[in-house]
Design a protein around this motif. Structure first.
Motif: not given
Length: 449
Positions: A50-68, A401-405
């Motif tokens: 989040x600090x690198x990107x400022x995006x909740x979507x980016x956090x969601x992608x990394x979290x998804x990668x961990x849990x996928x 992703x929803x957190x972007x909108x």
């Protein structure tokens, strides 16, 4: 063997009785260490992204990668846990996570850590963790006698939830003052401690898969057995919705902490209490990172209380009614969190979320493992992990992703209301209503009642 009273003393006996048994006690400490590492990693890695990107979507992608991997690995892990030695399988997951976290720390230290390397190492961590969770549930049921089984499974679940407090508590000061590299090293050390403890378990145990039986035959038999048991089937359905709607919050909390609690932190900074910004040489204390970690600690503190508390409840009727109430509480906790902009109230709401979620999941896991035949325990645990990790991974990605909108608060509100409504509506069906009104069955023979 020494009595439980002699080791633990007093009224704590009924809550900690299974710790009398050395093998279970070693596995319990190993699980605590590994889960603390996992949740410390969630906080450290999530805030870094989040600090690198400022995006909740980016956090969601990394979290998804961990849990996928929990979408793929649990069936494989369940079959393995019923086919080969469960202790050795569990120990291998600790080794994998040790080296993946060491690589993460070294890449961060050298300054070459990228989003893609974080995602890749997150996948490795997810594969090992998915296998660990399925295997540890099955192994716990083999390390204590039948009369201690529910307590043992409750304590095992308690380690997973209590680690939400311990892990973030260990890395929060490091994130605030020193950055993510020392936090990643803490995770590495915790996995090493877990491996050392699990190697002290002496008992060897496997499930009932016959030699030469194919993977798909073994998996099919496990699915057929699970679906044939009404109470186990009910819990599986509840876990599916619970994990998707009330436990997939990791990708939302950094956003929520930064925006909904920002006013309080800004005031603290202005008063000189939130950041050390007097000169360029002073350490910078990241208040938003600390707010995120503090919310996670609130969830962990509540989870510790909730999971340990239900482990000492013997009455089946009380368990049945608590299952309904804690399910509703899981949803309402998110509703309360969504409506607050105060750190104090946010932590209390997170504590309610943690306590309700932990108690709900603990009772469900203990019920399934106590009712299941030993030959199927690994596969049943893997189906539970599939929901715990797989459904959570997808919903974390969706929520990110929803957190972007939409605001994080509105997403938390909607998900909380949906699950509370599902729990109330479940009373219209025969099996859940029987559990709520007559209590949870406590022996295997009642699985088909």
């Amino acid at each position: 063997m020494a009595s439980t009273h002699g080791i633990l003393g007093g009224r704590l006996d009924r809550y900690l009785a299974a710790l009398e048994y050395p093998d279970f006690r070693n596995m319990w400490f190993a699980t605590m260490s590994a889960q603390a590492a996992a949740w410390a990693l969630v906080v450290s890695r999530g805030w870094l992204v989040f600090d690198m990107t400022g995006s909740s979507l980016a956090v969601g992608i990394v979290t998804f990668a961990t849990m996928a991997p929990s979408l793929i690995m649990p069936p494989i892990a369940g079959v393995l846990a019923d086919r080969i030695d469960r202790r050795n399988l569990l120990a291998s997951t600790y080794v994998i996570n040790f080296f993946s976290n060491l690589a993460l720390a070294l890449l961060a230290w050298t300054g070459v850590l990228s989003e893609w390397s974080i995602i890749a190492l997150s996948v490795v961590n997810g594969v090992a963790r998915a296998t660990q969770m399925s295997t540890s549930q099955a192994l716990a049921a083999n390390l204590v006698p039948q009369e201690r089984l529910l307590n043992a499974l409750s304590l095992s679940a308690a380690t997973q939830h209590a680690s939400r407090l311990i892990g973030p508590a260990l890395v929060t000061p490091l994130l605030g003052f020193l950055g993510v590299t020392p936090a990643f090293m803490v995770c590495t050390v915790l996995y090493a401690v877990g491996w050392f403890q699990i190697m002290k378990v002496k008992k060897r145990t496997t499930g009932g898969i016959r030699k030469g039986e194919s993977f798909f035959r073994s998996l099919g038999d496990g699915l057929a057995y699970t679906w044939s048991q009404p109470v186990i089937r009910m819990v599986m359905v509840m876990v599916f919705f619970h994990c998707g709607l009330t436990m997939a919050f990791e990708s939302l909390l950094p956003n929520f902490a930064a925006h909904n609690l920002l006013g309080q932190h800004a005031a603290a900074v202005a008063a000189g209490a939130g950041a050390l910004i007097h000169d360029h040489d002073a350490p910078i204390f990241d208040t938003d990172a600390t707010a995120f970690a503090t919310l996670m600690m609130g969830i962990g503190a509540g989870a510790l209380i909730g999971s340990v508390y239900v482990g000492g409840i013997a009455g089946s009727l009380t368990r049945g009614r608590l299952y309904l109430l804690t399910g509703i509480g899981s949803g309402l906790g998110q509703v309360i969190l969504s409506a607050t902009d105060s750190m104090g109230m946010a932590v209390l709401a997170c504590a309610l979320m943690g306590a309700s979620q932990a108690a709900f999941m603990t009772m469900g896991q203990a019920l399934m493992q106590s009712l299941a035949a030993d030959e199927f325990r690994g596969r049943i645990a893997s189906l539970n992990t599939l929901s715990l990790g797989g459904v959570m991974s997808v919903m974390n990605l969706v929520n990110g992703a929803l957190g972007v909108q939409y605001t994080a608060a509105s997403i938390l509100l909607l998900n909380g209301l949906l699950f509370a409504s599902i729990m109330l509506g479940s009373a219209a069906f025969a099996t859940p209503r029987r559990v709520y009104m007559r209590g949870m069955p406590g022996v295997r023979g009642l699985a088909t009642a």
